[in-house]
Write an enzyme that holds these catalytic residues in place. Structure first.
Site: not given
Ligand code: UDP
Length: 473
Positions: A17, A126
């Site tokens: 990520h 995110d």
């Protein structure tokens, strides 16, 4: 004078990520001088203890990306939850850091107040951080969601919210063959390839919460490109009461990529060996950053490699706490029997391996980064999904778009099932023979991926449209 913008990113601090979020931040800064600064908020979780060091090495070459360390959370959720349902763990963690994020964001906003030149333009969260949309709302800042997975996955999230209105409960494994009308897919999706978390009651609740909140964001950025998923992006393009969905990928971290797990001597050994192999002759086996296989499964792969006799690079994941030599996990004598035929290793320099001309195929767990990397280098894959949303990716790549050879699409590592040496050997042979036209199709997709991010390409234009939205919001 036009004011320049600061964006505040909140990535999940795990390797995959972070890599993609920081790479996207670099892309925004390169593309438009009006993006003055990107500040990434970082927090420590017991599941990613080295995120801080890793993030610093990622931003070292870009002074306009700043890192802002949040204080430690005194009572993190139990690590046992991470092992069972990583998504649920992340979301619980995010809820705990929410007051810390609010304090950090308001102090950044405060520090820009009165500036004639820069203002804080919004949050880029995110997907797993989308509960922080509340922080944005409280501080009057728009929130954009950054998806590290694809548009079909977003279609699945949309489907879930609709299904939940009629059937407010987790999916049932016993209805595995039942087919679901998930938007963005050309074919109905069998229940058995849906992400494993959706079959677990706790994790299911979390997915529903995340899915429903997506609609409250100002826009959704997806690490994919419209040529790869035209139906899914078209579907979202037609929705009226949904935030705009921007294809912004492929976003890949290819250059100057720090790899704390990789021993430089190992890297050299693998790359030197590849340099000596004929073009497109080597199959690469790698199942992602956490794809740990048990000894019985490793034995089947070893046998398959012996049956087929094809050259290979095989990356074997072991528990990071145990410094195991991967050869120690393999059947007796395997090492001698395959001498010269291949290389077994721990962490592999995957991007460099896929870029090497000796590689002809990739047996992959179908993690989204791995899938994009293989397409970027035009390497066809065979599908060996293990966890998270990989079965869905495998289904799309093998059954929908014909870019991968099907090894399995519904294998779930936690179920302890074994994929046999025969099945693996068959898939490897097909893959290395060109996978019935798949090699050509993958080459076409490689060209499309590269065009998408070039000036005038589909993702390039979409990133530009996102930046315009930032400036009018
Ligand atoms: N990776 C690597 N070497 C390995 C295993 C993985 O460099 O031995 C990298 C790979 O290139 C990719 C990332 O780790 O960028 C894995 O991300 P993906 O989304 O494919 O899967 P995940 O690890 O999140 O399941």
């Amino acid at each position: 004078m036009v004011k320049e913008a600061e964006l505040i990113f909140v990535p999940v601090p795990s390797t995959g990520h972070l890599l993609v979020a920081i790479e996207f931040a670099k892309r925004l800064i390169d593309l438009d001088r009006r993006i003055n600064t990107i500040t990434a908020l970082l927090w420590k979780t017991p599941s990613s203890p080295h995120a801080d060091v890793f993030a610093h090495s990622l931003v070292a070459s870009e002074p306009r990306i700043r890192l802002y360390a949040l204080p430690d959370v005194p009572d993190p959720p139990p690590l046992e939850l991470y092992a069972r349902a990583p998504g649920a763990f992340n979301v619980q963690f995010v809820k705990k850091i929410s007051p810390l994020v609010r304090d950090a964001v308001s102090s950044i906003v405060e520090s820009r107040r009165g500036s004639d030149s820069v203002w804080v333009a919004g949050l880029v969260l995110d997907f797993f951080c989308n509960p922080l949309i509340d922080v944005g709302n409280e501080l009057n800042l728009p929130s954009y969601i950054f998806m590290t997975c694809n548009a079909r996955y977003l279609g699945m999230m949309k489907y879930l919210t609709e299904r939940h209105r009629n059937i407010p409960s987790a999916l049932d494994r016993s209805s595995g063959e039942e087919e679901l009308p998930v938007p963005g897919f050309l074919k109905p999706v069998p229940t058995k390839v849906m992400p494993s978390g959706l079959f677990d009651r706790d994790a299911y609740e979390v997915y529903i919460e995340l899915a429903e909140r997506l609609a409250n964001s100002r826009g959704i950025l997806v690490n994919s490109f419209s040529e790869l998923e035209p139906e899914a992006f078209d579907y979202f393009g037609r929705l009226e009461s949904y935030p705009p969905v921007y294809p912004v990928g492929p976003i890949l971290s290819l250059k100057d990529r720090p790899s704390p797990n990789l021993d430089p001597a190992e890297r050299d050994r693998i790359m030197r060996w590849l340099d000596e192999q004929p073009d497109s002759s080597v199959v690469f086996f790698c199942f992602g950053s956490v794809g740990i296989l048990g000894a019985p499964q490793l034995k089947e792969i070893a046998q398959a490699l012996e049956f087929v006799g094809c050259r290979f690079v095989w990356s074997i994941r072991t528990k990071t706490s145990e410094k195991t030599n991967p050869y120690d996990l393999l059947p007796d004598g395997f090492d001698d029997r395959v001498k010269g035929q291949g290389v077994v290793c721990g962490w592999a320099p995957q991007v460099e391996v896929l870029a090497h001309k000796a590689i002809g195929g990739f047996v992959s767990h179908c993690g989204w980064n791995s899938t994009l990397e293989s397409l970027w280098y035009g390497v066809p894959t065979a599908t060996g999904p293990m966890y998270a949303e990989q079965q869905l990716n495998a289904f799309a790549m093998a059954k929908e778009v014909g870019l991968a050879v099907e090894l399995r699409v519904d294998y779930v590592s936690a179920h302890g099932e074994i994929v046999t040496a025969d099945e693996i050997a068959r898939a490897v042979r097909s893959l290395m023979d060109g996978g019935e036209g798949r090699r050509e199709r993958v080459k076409e997709m490689k060209e499309a991926a590269r065009k998408a991010v070039m000036e005038g390409g589909s993702s390039f234009s979409s990133v530009t449209a996102f930046i315009e939205q930032v400036f009018v919001s």
